[in-house]
Scaffold this motif. Structure first.
Motif, short mmCIF file in Angstrom:
data_model
loop_
_atom_site.label_atom_id
_atom_site.label_comp_id
_atom_site.label_asym_id
_atom_site.label_seq_id
_atom_site.Cartn_x
_atom_site.Cartn_y
_atom_site.Cartn_z
N ARG A 1 0.47 -1.10 0.31
CA ARG A 1 0.54 0.21 -0.20
C ARG A 1 0.86 1.66 0.06
NH1 ARG A 1 -3.96 2.17 4.78
NH2 ARG A 1 -4.77 4.08 3.67
N HIS A 2 2.05 1.06 0.24
CA HIS A 2 2.38 2.66 0.68
C HIS A 2 3.35 2.49 -0.21
CE1 HIS A 2 0.91 4.15 4.71
NE2 HIS A 2 0.73 3.05 5.57
N LEU A 3 4.37 1.59 -0.09
CA LEU A 3 5.10 2.05 -1.37
C LEU A 3 4.95 2.05 -3.14
CD1 LEU A 3 8.27 1.81 -2.38
CD2 LEU A 3 7.48 -1.19 -2.80
N SER A 4 3.18 1.39 -3.28
CA SER A 4 2.56 1.81 -4.02
C SER A 4 2.30 3.43 -4.54
CB SER A 4 1.99 0.72 -4.76
OG SER A 4 0.76 0.66 -3.72
N ARG A 5 1.57 3.63 -3.33
CA ARG A 5 1.39 4.85 -3.72
C ARG A 5 2.60 5.75 -3.56
NH1 ARG A 5 0.49 5.59 1.56
NH2 ARG A 5 2.60 6.39 1.96
N GLU A 6 3.79 5.68 -3.08
CA GLU A 6 4.40 6.72 -2.73
C GLU A 6 5.40 6.52 -4.53
OE1 GLU A 6 6.22 8.87 -0.93
OE2 GLU A 6 4.00 8.88 -0.26
N LEU A 7 5.57 5.34 -4.86
CA LEU A 7 6.61 5.33 -6.43
C LEU A 7 5.27 5.82 -6.89
CD1 LEU A 7 7.13 2.12 -6.86
CD2 LEU A 7 8.40 3.17 -6.73
N ALA A 8 4.18 5.63 -6.81
CA ALA A 8 3.04 7.40 -8.19
C ALA A 8 3.12 8.38 -7.78
CB ALA A 8 1.48 6.66 -7.56
N ARG A 9 3.53 8.73 -6.70
CA ARG A 9 3.53 10.51 -6.64
C ARG A 9 4.80 10.25 -6.66
NH1 ARG A 9 2.06 10.98 0.10
NH2 ARG A 9 0.13 10.51 -0.18
N LEU A 10 5.83 9.91 -7.13
CA LEU A 10 6.49 9.92 -7.83
C LEU A 10 7.13 10.23 -9.72
CD1 LEU A 10 10.15 7.45 -5.87
CD2 LEU A 10 9.24 10.39 -6.06
N GLY A 11 5.88 9.94 -9.92
CA GLY A 11 5.21 9.96 -11.34
C GLY A 11 5.29 8.35 -12.32
N HIS A 12 5.88 7.27 -11.73
CA HIS A 12 5.53 6.25 -12.09
C HIS A 12 4.19 5.26 -12.17
CE1 HIS A 12 9.95 6.11 -11.71
NE2 HIS A 12 9.88 6.37 -10.36
N SER A 13 4.17 4.76 -13.00
CA SER A 13 3.04 3.95 -13.09
C SER A 13 3.39 2.54 -12.97
CB SER A 13 2.68 3.79 -14.99
OG SER A 13 1.22 2.23 -15.09
N VAL A 14 2.18 2.49 -11.90
CA VAL A 14 2.14 1.20 -11.06
C VAL A 14 0.87 0.39 -11.21
CG1 VAL A 14 2.86 0.05 -8.64
CG2 VAL A 14 3.31 2.54 -9.16
N GLU A 15 1.49 -0.82 -11.27
CA GLU A 15 -0.08 -2.29 -11.30
C GLU A 15 0.46 -2.66 -9.84
OE1 GLU A 15 -2.36 -4.99 -13.93
OE2 GLU A 15 -1.15 -2.66 -15.44
N VAL A 16 -0.43 -2.66 -9.39
CA VAL A 16 -0.43 -4.31 -8.49
C VAL A 16 -0.99 -5.50 -8.47
CG1 VAL A 16 -0.80 -4.37 -5.56
CG2 VAL A 16 0.12 -2.16 -7.02
N ILE A 17 -0.12 -5.93 -8.49
CA ILE A 17 -1.27 -7.36 -9.16
C ILE A 17 -1.12 -8.41 -7.90
CG2 ILE A 17 -0.75 -9.46 -11.02
CD1 ILE A 17 0.72 -8.15 -12.68
N GLY A 18 -2.32 -8.73 -7.17
CA GLY A 18 -2.51 -9.61 -6.20
C GLY A 18 -4.04 -10.76 -5.96
N ALA A 19 -3.63 -11.50 -4.54
CA ALA A 19 -4.67 -12.03 -5.02
C ALA A 19 -5.44 -11.93 -3.63
CB ALA A 19 -4.18 -13.79 -4.95
#
Length: 560
Positions: A38-56
């Motif tokens: 949750r927190h890493l994906s948010r901060e990666l997106a704030r840096l401008g990267h496209s993040v697709e979380v794939i999970g079960a």
């Protein structure tokens, strides 16, 4: 400007990346892996990267308001869901051989999710070749992620689950219980084999790095420390929240030896002789039986120990703020988010020196009070000292927050992670250039630091090549078949079309949910979630299937 942003330097102006972030269990209400995602994906997106979380299941909950952040559901059979964990699926629920493997492993007392998620993820990623610049696996370490997954692979290992296995075995009573623990943790053999062949491993502390080298056999030069952190805007001091005299707060994901809660309960009983108002609030589920329940009853602490679960982030923060002392009694932690979060609120910390906790909590007497793990007397002495000295509490609380702001924020974690992404991409590009030039006869070999791992174990290993430029590697089918003991109950012959078979029902992509409740149930570092081995009573209840105890309930706020 946020507290995190004010402490971090400018980020390199390079092109944004397309990131696939994998997590076989991702709900932030039931474990450290979900907190990390949750927190890493948010901060990666704030840096401008496209993040697709794939999970079960339980699916990750992502922060809203970030259009470049999305969730793709890769469903399992969800065999450990509440209220019917260890269920037998109906016939029409089975979609393919991976589902059958998942159920067979559960029936024989094993934990299938790391393997089966990796196989589904491999199929999904190879069908989407070219969609991602990098694939980031969050501690799945399954055979399906070996070889070609369509993009360079970076893997986070919070700490080796072999540590949990060892502590569970040490505490197990009787051969039946020990057998149950060994069977449940059988997947760690796979994780060892996979980890040794990974080109880039991230971990959260120096202690975890050494454990990965020692327990998993990964080469030291392939393991990189990228510390995680606390949400320092949420976890912050608030003078408006009154302190509750005698309140001690801790977090515990489960009644397992790793968390050391039984020693804190004993310490509370000792502390109450000097501070009768001392009481403990545990963020986690109250155990109905086991060592902690027995200790509470033995010391007559029914009215002095309270368990809370299913609380929101805001409620958790106010709970920690209201405490006179926050305590981390763990025997081992790969990082310890509860320590960092408590320090970020300015609440004084009493912590053990187990695992990586000293790396987070800092020097004894400067930013915390530190004691030996597994020592109830030392914990009681620390509690008495803090409860009896307001000036000491104020000094440690202020120094603790300053330490977290300087060292442990999610913004820093994201920047460090991106650096490792770019290194993996560059290494993959160099390896591809070498392969292409060798096909024309002009071979240029990279240095040893650039060369990828040799993945063919012996001349007799089956190998697969998806294209002339793919590295030679054992197939996931071969790993599953060759790497399992008879007790693993894994089919010896698996379909060969793992890279191509894909049911439309397998995939559902959606943006981060706008209506996701802001709840959390964490109790430790986004270290590997504690995979709780079945208890003796649970196993005895269903001997024909060898089923174990259900993991912690998804709604309780418990991380490792």
């Amino acid at each position: 400007m946020t507290a995190e942003a004010s402490r971090t330097g400018p980020f390199q102006d390079e092109r944004p990346l397309r990131i696939a972030l994998l997590t076989y269990k991702g709900n932030p209400f039931c474990g450290g892996q979900g907190v990390y995602v949750r927190h890493l994906s948010r901060e990666l997106a704030r840096l401008g990267h496209s993040v697709e979380v794939i999970g079960a299941q339980p699916y990750p909950v992502l922060d809203e308001g970030l259009p470049q952040l999305s969730l793709t559901e890769l469903p399992s059979l969800d065999l450990y869901r509440q209220p019917d964990p260890f269920r037998t699926p109906k016939r029409d629920e089975y979609r393919d051989w991976i589902d059958a493997l998942e159920v067979a492993t559960m029936w024989t007392g094993g934990f299938p999710e790391p393997l089966t998620f990796s196989l589904r993820a491999r199929r999904h990623l190879r069908a989407r070749r070219g969609d991602f610049d990098v694939v980031h696996d969050n501690q799945t370490l399954g055979y399906g992620l070996l070889g070609d997954v369509g993009a360079p692979l970076v893997t986070t290992v919070h700490h080796p689950v072999t540590v949990d296995r060892r502590l569970e075995l040490d505490a197990a009573e009787g051969w039946k219980r020990r057998y149950s623990v060994r069977r449940w943790y059988a997947f760690t053999r796979m994780q060892k084999r996979v980890a040794r062949r990974l080109p880039s491993v991230l971990t959260v502390s120096g202690s975890s790095r050494q454990e990965i080298v020692d327990h998993l056999g990964v080469r030291p030069d392939r393991v990189h420390v990228v510390p995680i952190g606390a949400d320092t805007d949420l976890f912050s001091p608030d003078p408006a929240v009154p302190k509750v005299p005698g309140r001690i707060v801790t977090t515990s994901s489960a009644d397992v030896p790793l968390k050391g809660l039984v020693f804190l309960v004993e310490a509370l009983a000792k502390t109450r002789t000097e501070h009768p108002d001392a009481h403990l609030v545990v963020v986690g589920k109250r155990p109905a039986e086991g060592p902690v329940a027995q200790a509470v009853e033995r010391y007559g602490l029914e009215g002095a120990v309270e368990f809370v679960k299913g609380i929101s982030d805001a409620e958790l923060v106010d709970l920690v703020r209201s405490a006179e002392v926050a305590c981390v009694p763990s025997l081992y932690e790969g990082f310890s988010l509860p320590a960092a979060e408590a320090m970020a609120t300015g609440t004084p910390l009493l912590a053990t020196t187990g695992g990586a906790i000293p790396e987070v909590a800092g020097p004894d007497g400067e930013t915390c009070l530190a004691v030996r793990p597994g020592d109830a007397g030392a914990l009681a002495a620390g509690l008495n000292r803090l409860l009896g000295d307001a000036a000491l509490r104020a000094r440690l609380g202020a120094a603790g927050r300053e330490r977290v702001l300087d060292r442990f924020t999610w913004a820093r974690a994201a920047q460090g992670t991106v650096t490792r992404y770019r290194e993996a991409i560059a290494r993959s590009s160099q390896a591809g250039a070498v392969t292409r030039s060798s096909s024309t006869g002009a071979v240029t070999r990279p240095s040893s630091s650039q060369a990828g791992p040799v993945t063919r174990s012996s001349p007799t290993d089956p190998v697969t090549r998806s294209s002339p430029t793919d590295p030679v590697t054992r197939s996931p089918q071969a790993e599953v078949a060759a790497g399992s003991s008879p007790a693993d109950a894994v089919p010896r012959s698996l379909p060969a079309d793992i890279a191509t078979r894909r049911s439309p029902a397998d995939i559902a992509t959606r943006p981060s949910p706008a209506d996701a409740p802001a709840r959390s149930s964490r109790t430790g570092a986004p270290a590997a979630d504690p995979v709780v081995a079945p208890s003796r009573g649970d196993r005895a209840a269903a001997p024909s299937h060898g089923r174990g105890a259900a993991p912690a309930e998804p709604e309780s706020r418990t991380t490792c």
